[in-house]
Design a protein around this motif. Sequence first.
Motif, PDB file in Angstrom:
ATOM      1  N   ASP A  19       0.877  -1.160   0.000  1.00 36.87           N
ATOM      2  CA  ASP A  19       0.000   0.000   0.000  1.00 36.87           C
ATOM      3  C   ASP A  19       0.928   1.228   0.000  1.00 36.87           C
ATOM      4  O   ASP A  19       2.116   1.115   0.325  1.00 36.87           O
ATOM      5  CB  ASP A  19      -0.853  -0.069   1.275  1.00 36.87           C
ATOM      6  N   PHE A  38       0.021   5.041   1.111  1.00 36.66           N
ATOM      7  CA  PHE A  38      -0.075   5.999   2.218  1.00 36.66           C
ATOM      8  C   PHE A  38      -0.124   5.299   3.570  1.00 36.66           C
ATOM      9  O   PHE A  38      -0.890   4.362   3.773  1.00 36.66           O
ATOM     10  CB  PHE A  38      -1.299   6.913   2.039  1.00 36.66           C
ATOM     11  N   ASP A  98      -1.232  -0.643   5.865  1.00 34.83           N
ATOM     12  CA  ASP A  98      -1.679  -0.224   7.209  1.00 34.83           C
ATOM     13  C   ASP A  98      -3.128  -0.650   7.476  1.00 34.83           C
ATOM     14  O   ASP A  98      -3.603  -0.510   8.593  1.00 34.83           O
ATOM     15  CB  ASP A  98      -1.528   1.283   7.375  1.00 34.83           C
TER      16      ASP A  98
HETATM   17 MG   LIG Z   1      -2.791   3.165   3.603  1.00 37.13          MG
END
Ligand SMILES: [Mg+2]
Length: 237
Positions: free
Chosen positions: A11, A13, A178
């Motif tokens: 991923d 961000f 995340d």
């Molecule tokens: Mg993310």
Amino acid sequence: MRAAVQVVFFDLFETLVTEIGPDWPDRTPAQRLGIDDEIFRRVRRTCHQKRMTRRVDFRDILARACNTAGVEVTRGKRALIEDIYAQRLREKALPFERVSESVLQALHQIKSLGIRLGVISNCSVEEVMAWPTCQLMPIFDDVVFSYEVGYMKPDPEIYRLACRRLGITPDQAMFVGDGGSDELRGASAVGMRAYAARWFVNKWPQSIQHKADAGTAGFTTLDNLDALVLTIEKLRI
Ligand SMILES: [Mg+2]
């Protein structure tokens, strides 16, 4: 026995770069436009999927929020919209200008194991305009931005597409994120080995950490980049 991992998808961000820092703007676009924050949030929510899966101009969202709030888009407001847009581009470029040295080092270590690297990111066009200038770009073998491909996580198609582009099947891939957008569940559902990245999340203010917890429950947690590299070393065999 499971297939050896050949590709690690990340991923973007809060996994490869973080947006959480001292440069967060103190006034929202809505406040600058003189409209209610809640109306602006509602318009953004309504347009979210479209922004993530198509090339949507953020200035159109701002104008739409004005219309919804009953605020006329005068020439003055147009100029303000241009200014807010320029500010957004500057802010969105910041995470790409200061990529963490330890992230870069970990990625180089992973590459030295003979593993290929990919990105699968839910993003709108203006959020990643600075990507081509960032130090991460040359390290990756492929990058899938949702706004370019028309699918967003956790849609199985975005993960399958990413695998096809690198000539592998999902069981040969690991996904690290995340946990936003239910991305770990989505990756796991297509057969990737999904892991929760916590190296940025653990540094978030306590008040917003719980946001990440829901998306990572039940998945193995990687608290730091050493744990990431060690896990990959085991999965590649
Ligand atoms: Mg993310």
